[in-house]
Design an enzyme around this catalytic site. Structure first.
Site, PDB file in Angstrom:
ATOM      1  N   HIS A  57      18.613  47.584  20.616  1.00 38.86           N
ATOM      2  CA  HIS A  57      18.528  47.582  19.152  1.00 38.86           C
ATOM      3  C   HIS A  57      17.583  46.479  18.660  1.00 38.86           C
ATOM      4  O   HIS A  57      17.563  45.371  19.187  1.00 38.86           O
ATOM      5  CB  HIS A  57      19.913  47.410  18.519  1.00 38.86           C
ATOM      6  CG  HIS A  57      20.750  48.654  18.624  1.00 38.86           C
ATOM      7  ND1 HIS A  57      22.112  48.648  18.528  1.00 38.86           N
ATOM      8  CD2 HIS A  57      20.384  49.950  18.820  1.00 38.86           C
ATOM      9  CE1 HIS A  57      22.570  49.896  18.650  1.00 38.86           C
ATOM     10  NE2 HIS A  57      21.536  50.697  18.831  1.00 38.86           N
ATOM     11  N   HIS A  60      18.126  42.835  18.155  1.00 38.71           N
ATOM     12  CA  HIS A  60      18.342  42.033  19.370  1.00 38.71           C
ATOM     13  C   HIS A  60      17.064  41.819  20.179  1.00 38.71           C
ATOM     14  O   HIS A  60      17.011  40.918  21.009  1.00 38.71           O
ATOM     15  CB  HIS A  60      19.424  42.689  20.243  1.00 38.71           C
ATOM     16  CG  HIS A  60      20.753  42.743  19.548  1.00 38.71           C
ATOM     17  ND1 HIS A  60      21.815  41.949  19.881  1.00 38.71           N
ATOM     18  CD2 HIS A  60      21.163  43.490  18.474  1.00 38.71           C
ATOM     19  CE1 HIS A  60      22.829  42.190  19.059  1.00 38.71           C
ATOM     20  NE2 HIS A  60      22.456  43.131  18.192  1.00 38.71           N
ATOM     21  N   ASP A 137      26.533  43.456  21.467  1.00 38.24           N
ATOM     22  CA  ASP A 137      27.318  44.174  20.463  1.00 38.24           C
ATOM     23  C   ASP A 137      28.430  45.019  21.092  1.00 38.24           C
ATOM     24  O   ASP A 137      28.816  46.052  20.554  1.00 38.24           O
ATOM     25  CB  ASP A 137      26.413  45.105  19.634  1.00 38.24           C
ATOM     26  CG  ASP A 137      25.498  44.338  18.695  1.00 38.24           C
ATOM     27  OD1 ASP A 137      25.619  43.102  18.603  1.00 38.24           O
ATOM     28  OD2 ASP A 137      24.652  44.989  18.053  1.00 38.24           O
ATOM     29  N   HIS A 175      26.984  39.034  16.682  1.00 40.61           N
ATOM     30  CA  HIS A 175      27.102  39.020  15.216  1.00 40.61           C
ATOM     31  C   HIS A 175      28.287  38.180  14.762  1.00 40.61           C
ATOM     32  O   HIS A 175      29.292  38.076  15.461  1.00 40.61           O
ATOM     33  CB  HIS A 175      27.301  40.446  14.668  1.00 40.61           C
ATOM     34  CG  HIS A 175      26.112  41.329  14.807  1.00 40.61           C
ATOM     35  ND1 HIS A 175      25.171  41.469  13.810  1.00 40.61           N
ATOM     36  CD2 HIS A 175      25.698  42.107  15.831  1.00 40.61           C
ATOM     37  CE1 HIS A 175      24.228  42.322  14.202  1.00 40.61           C
ATOM     38  NE2 HIS A 175      24.524  42.728  15.436  1.00 40.61           N
TER      39      HIS A 175
HETATM   40 FE    FE Z   1      23.363  44.156  16.626  1.00 32.80          FE
HETATM   41 ZN    ZN Z   2      23.422  46.816  18.509  1.00 32.94          ZN
END
Ligand code: FE
Ligand code: ZN
Length: 263
Positions: A57, A60, A137, A175
């Site tokens: 993603h 990241h 994540d 996060h």
């Molecule tokens: Fe993320």
């Molecule tokens: Zn992610």
């Protein structure tokens, strides 16, 4: 073995880029944005020595290219994901000696082994070693990632793999979602006393705008509903939400994941 210092850099709304550093060198985990990393490195007069990515993603990996323009460093990441800047494509290996399954950071004398933890994305990996876990994540403080590319079954297996690590393992996730996650967890498990205590601690940290991480595997096992799909109160809440009696832990997980998606 000297344990290096770990600290968070904030990026975007609620991302953390983790820095592993000593007095002269730094590695970064999941640099979604290069700017905060470059600022920090120049302020602290540190040399970047490696980039580690947990999954593809953009929040990241988005800073990889700009960091590579300033520093010619290895970029570690998951073999099964499309990250164009990777120089070392990793996967979990049984054989500890296998190069593909490990990241050795000689500057800090630490080896991180790679764990395959699909669910949030299809090839998501974690880095574990020296009592540290960088899990992107997949596992969040009191929560877990959304299932964008994986199945509930895969995510349950991935979370079980992480919860099998020693209780004192320091958990560094991608996060700052802890307070929102706790609000949900309190509805799932209102009788969990450790969770009530954790909510107070986390509220105080957030009032100071301080990070609520790292967590530990022990604390997650005690408070994270997604690691507690075998607990009677969690099973009952999931069943109530699903409108039918759930018994299988994957069904319980799927029900609370879906519930949280719409919470
Ligand atoms: Fe993320
Ligand atoms: Zn992610």
């Amino acid at each position: 073995m000297a344990v290096p210092h770990i600290l968070p850099l904030r990026a975007f709304k609620d991302n953390y880029i983790w820095v592993i550093r000593d007095h002269s060198d730094a590695a970064v985990v999941d640099p979604g944005d290069a700017a905060p990393v470059l600022d920090y490195l120049s302020r602290e007069k540190l040399k970047l020595i490696a980039i580690l990515n947990t999954h593809h993603h953009n929040d990241h990996v988005g800073g990889n290219a700009a960091l590579l323009q300033e520093f010619n460093v290895p970029v570690y990441g998951p073999i099964r994901e499309p990250i164009s800047t990777l120089t070392h494509r990793l996967r979990e290996c049984d054989e500890k000696e296998n190069e593909e399954g490990n990241v050795y950071l000689p500057e800090f004398s630490i080896t991180l082994s790679v764990l395959d933890i699909p669910g949030h994305t299809a090839g998501h990996i974690a880095y574990y070693g020296a009592n540290l876990l960088f899990c992107g994540d997949t596992l969040f403080a009191c929560g877990c990632g959304r299932l964008f590319e994986g199945t509930p079954q895969q995510m349950v297996q991935s979370l079980e793999k992480l919860s099998d690590l020693p209780n004192e393992t320091q958990v560094y996730c991608g996060h700052e979602y802890t307070l929102d996650n706790i609000r949900f967890a309190r509805v799932v498990e209102p009788g969990n006393q450790t969770l009530i205590k954790r909510e107070k601690t986390v509220e105080n940290l957030r009032k100071l705008n301080a990070p609520t991480l790292p967590s530990t595997i022990g604390l997650e096992k005690a408070t994270n509903p997604f690691l507690r799909c075998n607990q009677p109160e969690v099973i009952q809440a999931a069943s109530r939400h699903a409108g039918r009696a759930l018994t299988d832990r994957v069904d319980v997980f799927a029900a609370i994941r879906e519930w949280k998606d719409n919470f």
